[in-house]
Design a protein around this motif. Structure first.
Motif, short mmCIF file in Angstrom:
data_model
loop_
_atom_site.label_atom_id
_atom_site.label_comp_id
_atom_site.label_asym_id
_atom_site.label_seq_id
_atom_site.Cartn_x
_atom_site.Cartn_y
_atom_site.Cartn_z
N VAL A 11 50.40 -41.50 26.57
CA VAL A 11 50.88 -40.17 26.97
C VAL A 11 52.11 -40.30 27.88
CG1 VAL A 11 50.28 -38.04 28.18
CG2 VAL A 11 48.55 -39.21 26.82
N ARG A 12 53.13 -39.53 27.58
CA ARG A 12 54.29 -39.38 28.46
C ARG A 12 54.41 -37.92 28.85
NH1 ARG A 12 55.75 -42.86 24.39
NH2 ARG A 12 56.29 -44.97 25.06
N ILE A 13 54.49 -37.67 30.14
CA ILE A 13 54.46 -36.30 30.65
C ILE A 13 55.59 -36.08 31.65
CG2 ILE A 13 53.14 -34.61 31.99
CD1 ILE A 13 50.59 -35.85 30.93
N THR A 14 56.28 -34.96 31.49
CA THR A 14 57.23 -34.48 32.49
C THR A 14 56.64 -33.22 33.10
OG1 THR A 14 59.14 -35.37 31.31
CG2 THR A 14 59.55 -33.65 32.93
N LEU A 15 56.51 -33.21 34.43
CA LEU A 15 55.93 -32.05 35.11
C LEU A 15 56.92 -31.51 36.13
CD1 LEU A 15 53.63 -30.10 35.72
CD2 LEU A 15 52.69 -31.80 37.30
N LYS A 16 57.14 -30.22 36.06
CA LYS A 16 58.02 -29.51 36.99
C LYS A 16 57.20 -28.43 37.69
CE LYS A 16 62.22 -26.61 36.79
NZ LYS A 16 63.23 -26.04 35.83
N LEU A 17 57.22 -28.45 39.02
CA LEU A 17 56.46 -27.47 39.79
C LEU A 17 57.38 -26.76 40.77
CD1 LEU A 17 53.15 -29.35 40.74
CD2 LEU A 17 53.45 -27.60 38.99
N GLY A 18 57.18 -25.46 40.92
CA GLY A 18 57.88 -24.67 41.92
C GLY A 18 56.89 -24.20 42.95
N PHE A 19 57.31 -24.22 44.25
CA PHE A 19 56.38 -23.83 45.31
C PHE A 19 57.13 -23.15 46.45
CE2 PHE A 19 57.63 -28.23 45.77
CZ PHE A 19 57.94 -28.40 47.12
N LYS A 20 56.39 -22.36 47.20
CA LYS A 20 56.94 -21.65 48.34
C LYS A 20 57.02 -22.58 49.56
CE LYS A 20 57.29 -17.25 46.92
NZ LYS A 20 58.56 -16.48 47.04
N ALA A 21 57.67 -22.11 50.61
CA ALA A 21 57.81 -22.90 51.82
C ALA A 21 56.46 -23.22 52.45
CB ALA A 21 58.71 -22.17 52.83
N GLY A 62 53.86 -23.91 50.70
CA GLY A 62 53.15 -24.78 49.76
C GLY A 62 52.50 -24.07 48.60
N THR A 63 52.52 -22.75 48.58
CA THR A 63 51.89 -22.01 47.48
C THR A 63 52.61 -22.30 46.17
OG1 THR A 63 51.25 -20.23 48.99
CG2 THR A 63 51.27 -19.72 46.63
N LEU A 64 51.86 -22.73 45.17
CA LEU A 64 52.43 -23.00 43.86
C LEU A 64 52.72 -21.69 43.14
CD1 LEU A 64 50.02 -25.87 42.73
CD2 LEU A 64 52.32 -26.12 43.65
N VAL A 65 53.91 -21.60 42.53
CA VAL A 65 54.28 -20.35 41.85
C VAL A 65 54.61 -20.55 40.38
CG1 VAL A 65 55.04 -19.17 43.94
CG2 VAL A 65 56.66 -20.60 42.68
N ALA A 66 54.95 -21.78 39.96
CA ALA A 66 55.29 -21.99 38.55
C ALA A 66 55.15 -23.46 38.19
CB ALA A 66 56.72 -21.52 38.27
N GLY A 67 54.83 -23.70 36.93
CA GLY A 67 54.72 -25.07 36.44
C GLY A 67 55.13 -25.16 34.99
N HIS A 68 55.80 -26.25 34.64
CA HIS A 68 56.22 -26.49 33.26
C HIS A 68 55.91 -27.94 32.94
CE1 HIS A 68 59.67 -26.33 30.03
NE2 HIS A 68 58.46 -26.45 29.51
N MET A 69 55.06 -28.14 31.96
CA MET A 69 54.68 -29.49 31.55
C MET A 69 55.10 -29.74 30.11
SD MET A 69 50.90 -31.35 31.39
CE MET A 69 50.75 -31.66 33.15
N LYS A 70 55.74 -30.90 29.89
CA LYS A 70 56.09 -31.35 28.55
C LYS A 70 55.37 -32.67 28.30
CE LYS A 70 60.74 -29.29 28.63
NZ LYS A 70 62.19 -29.57 28.54
N THR A 71 54.65 -32.74 27.18
CA THR A 71 53.81 -33.90 26.89
C THR A 71 54.13 -34.45 25.50
OG1 THR A 71 52.01 -32.97 28.21
CG2 THR A 71 51.42 -34.69 26.64
N THR A 72 54.28 -35.77 25.44
CA THR A 72 54.40 -36.45 24.15
C THR A 72 53.25 -37.44 24.04
OG1 THR A 72 56.81 -36.29 24.16
CG2 THR A 72 55.84 -37.91 22.68
N VAL A 73 52.50 -37.32 22.96
CA VAL A 73 51.32 -38.16 22.73
C VAL A 73 51.53 -39.01 21.48
CG1 VAL A 73 48.85 -38.13 22.18
CG2 VAL A 73 49.78 -36.49 23.82
N GLU A 74 51.28 -40.29 21.59
CA GLU A 74 51.35 -41.17 20.43
C GLU A 74 49.97 -41.29 19.81
OE1 GLU A 74 53.64 -44.68 20.47
OE2 GLU A 74 55.07 -43.95 21.97
N LEU A 75 49.85 -40.84 18.56
CA LEU A 75 48.56 -40.82 17.87
C LEU A 75 48.20 -42.16 17.26
CD1 LEU A 75 48.85 -37.46 15.91
CD2 LEU A 75 47.61 -37.86 18.04
N GLY A 76 49.21 -42.97 16.94
CA GLY A 76 48.96 -44.11 16.08
C GLY A 76 49.01 -43.67 14.63
N ALA A 77 48.34 -44.42 13.76
CA ALA A 77 48.49 -44.22 12.32
C ALA A 77 47.77 -43.00 11.78
CB ALA A 77 48.02 -45.46 11.58
N HIS A 78 46.79 -42.47 12.51
CA HIS A 78 46.01 -41.34 12.02
C HIS A 78 45.78 -40.32 13.13
CE1 HIS A 78 45.23 -43.21 8.14
NE2 HIS A 78 44.96 -44.33 8.79
#
Length: 797
Positions: free
Chosen positions: A298-308, A310-326
């Motif tokens: 698994v390769r993941i890019t995670l982007k988080l936005g937060f207030k001063a 610490g309150t989380l307000v937004a998140g964007h995750m992109k994931t690439t998964v290698e399945l192998g042959a099947h």
């Protein structure tokens, strides 16, 4: 009927019913099954990562007296080995044997012969001509424009569907408005992570025995986590009615998820047995097993936005998964990563993009945690970093943001939603922090000298099954069945197809049955069963064994108890609502009595015998149950490590592990789940990884155990430095307040070790395993990400 305020069996450490067989070596596994007249099977496997079979000549092998099986001898039925998913989400891309090999070690032919030696000789006598094709051994290569296709089409929703750019499946999940959320954020942080594929390293490799009968039926003994799913898939492939296939439940030597699917040797063995008309047995080697399955890369890019604050307000995750042959279950795997991510912390606005890619490598499948270790690794490490940037204690900060009591969580994805009704996280974090010495941990990057110590923490969860309240539209099938029967001597037969992986699941369920009916545990037997004598159970996975499988057995036990009290009411002349049943160790029986009239009593054995001799019949119940929730089984990790800066070796000095599994049914075995999770989790965090030769597609280890290292007992902390605690919680939807523990026990490990090493060295590692070589390279290049540089990476809105 009165409710007992104390528990008689649950919560006590007892001798396991299968314990003597296990410690004496008499427990029978699939590889131990011996059938008269059985022949030995073997599988010929591809030496190439991608090749078309130009021709197969089996004449020399057949001249030796062997029976041979090739793609020309088996039904041309495309299937998916794992059938947990509802049909709209099944992607079928494999055959029993195919004319194209898509990874090194894929089966291309098989033989059966009277002896092992002759089977081996016959395998070597088969001549195969290959047309070697270009191999795509990583996702980056497979996704390139013009890259050779690993699969031209797959069977999806009953239609042959083209595969473009080797992308097996994608998922897009959105909640709220992330653009608006990021615009409102005071700070934004974005990081990239990678978790390597890992071999399951379960004790038992894959074995299968198939015995054909003259009426066309077959009996199968197989390494599997679901005897009913194995039966259904064999029926689908070979066109047999289900009543013609009987799969025996047999002990399994651990799986870590590697046998949720029907293993590839099972239909091969069945094909050999049908063709030869004889029983056939195949037992795979460790080398074959290493080429058969691994955890998703698994390769993941995670982007988080937060207030001063610490309150989380937004998140964007992109994931690439290698399945192998099947594609064993890529669609659902992408979904669970999203589910575990958004269920760790409150995110009002989120976007998730997942892509699963075919490569010419060992097929990936579920492994303990199924996406939760990777999602937790990414989330807990970046939350640790945010806490540092804010100048806050990670434990304190995470407690302000996590999803807890009364919140909605997703379980294993967007269709598995429920409300959290039990939550031991605050208790576990408080206890774990004290026992590890959290307040005395060093300041990251301040230590000098060869040996540097660090403390890291992480919290995670696993859902207890995949139950959800919707009647339709679920991605996963999730229900269990059980039979409970009162015998003529007052003992109880507990009959269920649910598999015990070795951790004591069936033992725990036997305790639930004993507790509900009111008999000593010694009077509950765990029956030897098969698909002909049991009702359906989906599989033992997703930490659902006690919560879902146990709930089905408990439902049957309640029905049996109601019938018992009804009959006893007639014989004792007491209203059934006034009767109770309590276990008597002295009598070895359950005793039925009325507390207000103690002389009105009889043993369960006396009642059962009366029913028998007077022909009143047998008391039994068959029940199925679909859970409508999947409560989170929380686990917390605090680990203390020592890093040798000259060798890069990381040593675990101490650990404080906490579990919120509701009512603890088997205390000793539950503690064993946590220590096992730490051992496997530390291996995945520090040393374990499947690696392939980029030219040949062979495993770097060649499939040899000595080069596919896992942690040994000498690399775990001393018992006096291992602290285990259970939260004092009660799950109202669980059997006697219980929920899961098994898979949850590994989930925080990757993040906890990464955070601990950062605490020791002041270097952030976002790729696991964090090997000695990576540590030495980071130290030598002085790529230290301390607090101030990390602050400069933030984008202020």
């Amino acid at each position: 009927m009165q409710t007992r305020t104390k528990l008689n069996t649950i919560g006590r450490n007892t001798h396991r019913k299968d314990g003597i067989g296990k410690v004496t070596g008499t427990e029978q596994y699939a590889s131990d099954v011996s059938v008269p007249r059985a022949w030995y099977g073997g599988v010929l496997r591809s030496p190439h990562a991608h090749a078309r079979i130009a021709s197969i000549d089996t004449s020399a092998a057949e001249a030796l007296g062997a029976v041979c099986l090739t793609f020309a001898d088996v039904p041309r039925v495309k299937y998916n080995e794992r059938t947990n998913c509802a049909p709209p989400h099944l992607y079928r891309d494999r055959y029993v044997l195919d004319d194209t090999a898509r990874h090194v070690g894929e089966a291309v032919a098989a033989v059966a012969a009277p002896t092992r030696a002759l089977a081996e000789k016959a395998l070597r006598a088969i001549k195969v001509e290959y047309e070697v094709l270009p191999a795509m051994l990583c996702a980056a290569d497979a996704l390139k424009d013009g890259a050779p296709k690993i699969h031209e089409t797959i069977l999806y929703r009953g239609k042959e569907t083209p595969i473009e750019h080797n992308v097996a499946v994608t998922r897009l999940i959105e909640v709220g408005d992330i653009e608006k959320g990021f615009a409102e954020a005071d700070s934004i942080i974005e990081r990239e992570f990678e978790a390597a594929p890992v071999y399951h390293a379960q004790m038992e490799t894959k074995s299968v025995v198939c015995k054909p009968a003259v009426d066309g039926s077959i009996t199968v003994w197989a390494t599997t986590q679901s005897i009913h799913n194995t039966r259904q898939l064999l029926a689908e492939i070979y066109g047999l009615p289900l009543h013609k296939i009987n799969v025996k439940k047999i002990a399994i030597g651990g799986t870590f998820g590697s046998s949720i699917q029907m293993n590839s040797v099972v239909p091969i063995c069945v094909g050999l047995a049908i063709k030869s008309g004889r029983p056939v047995k195949i037992a795979t080697t460790r080398e074959e097993d290493m080429y058969d399955h691994c955890r998703y890369q698994v390769r993941i890019t995670l982007k988080l936005g937060f207030k001063a604050d610490g309150t989380l307000v937004a998140g964007h995750m992109k994931t690439t998964v290698e399945l192998g042959a099947h594609n064993t279950q890529g669609y659902h795997f992408l979904g669970v990563i999203a589910g575990f991510w958004v269920s760790l912390y409150k995110l009002p606005n989120m976007k998730y993009e997942g892509t699963a890619v075919y490569t010419n490598r060992t097929p990936s499948c579920a492994m303990q945690g199924f996406g939760a270790p990777q999602a937790t690794f990414v989330t807990e490490v970046i939350m640790d970093e945010i806490a540092e940037l804010l100048g806050r204690d990670p434990v304190e900060y995470k407690l302000t943001q996590y999803r807890g009591l009364g919140d909605t969580f997703w379980g294993q994805g967007p269709t598995v939603k429920s409300i959290i009704l039990s939550d031991g996280v605050p208790e576990l974090l408080e206890v774990g922090a004290k026992k590890i010495g959290w307040d005395g941990r060093p300041v990251p990057g301040t230590q000098t000298g060869r040996f540097r110590r660090g403390i890291g923490m992480a919290r995670s969860f696993h859902c207890s099954g995949v139950g959800q309240p919707r009647k339709t539209g679920a991605e996963m099938i999730d229900y269990s069945g059980a039979i409970v029967k009162l015998n003529e001597d007052g003992s109880i037969d507990y009959i269920q197809s649910l598999m015990d992986h070795g951790g004591g699941t069936c033992e725990a369920i036997a305790k639930l049955v004993a507790e509900e009916i009111g008999v000593p545990l010694s009077m509950v037997g765990i029956s030897d069963v098969d698909t002909n004598t049991t009702v359906y159970d989906i599989t033992t996975h997703a930490t659902r064994g006690v919560f879902a499988g146990g709930a089905a057995a408990l439902k049957a036990a309640k029905s049996v108890k109601a019938k018992i009290l009804d009959y006893a009411s007639q014989l004792l002349d007491i209203m059934s609502e006034s009767l109770v049943i309590e276990p008597s160790e002295e009598l070895g029986q359950g005793v039925i009595y009325c507390p207000g009239y103690p002389e009105k009593r009889m043993t369960l054995g006396e009642l059962a015998k009366y029913l028998h001799v007077n022909s009143w019949g047998t008391i039994a119940a068959v029940e199925s149950l679909h859970p409508v929730t999947a409560p989170p089984a929380y686990v917390t990790y605090f680990v203390e490590v020592e890093v040798d800066t000259e060798t890069g070796v990381v040593k675990t000095l101490a650990a404080a592990l906490g579990s919120d599994c509701g009512t603890v049914v088997n205390p000793g075995l539950a503690a064993g789940q946590l220590t096992g999770g730490l051992s496997k989790g530390a291996g995945c965090a520090l040393i374990e990884a499947h690696q392939w030769d980029r030219q040949t597609g062979e495993l770097a280890s060649k499939g040899f155990w000595v080069d596919g290292k896992t942690l040994s007992i000498l690399e775990t902390p001393l018992l006096e430095n291992l602290h285990i605690d259970f939260a004092h919680t009660y799950e109202p939807t669980g059997p006697f307040g219980a929920k899961g523990i098994g898979e949850a026990s590994i989930n925080p490990a990757l993040a906890a070790y990464s955070n601990a090493i950062y605490n020791a060295l002041g270097i952030r590692f976002r790729e696991v395993p964090i090997t000695a070589e990576k540590i030495l390279a980071a130290l030598s290049t002085k790529k230290v990400r301390r607090t101030q540089p990390a602050q400069r990476e933030l984008v202020n809105s």
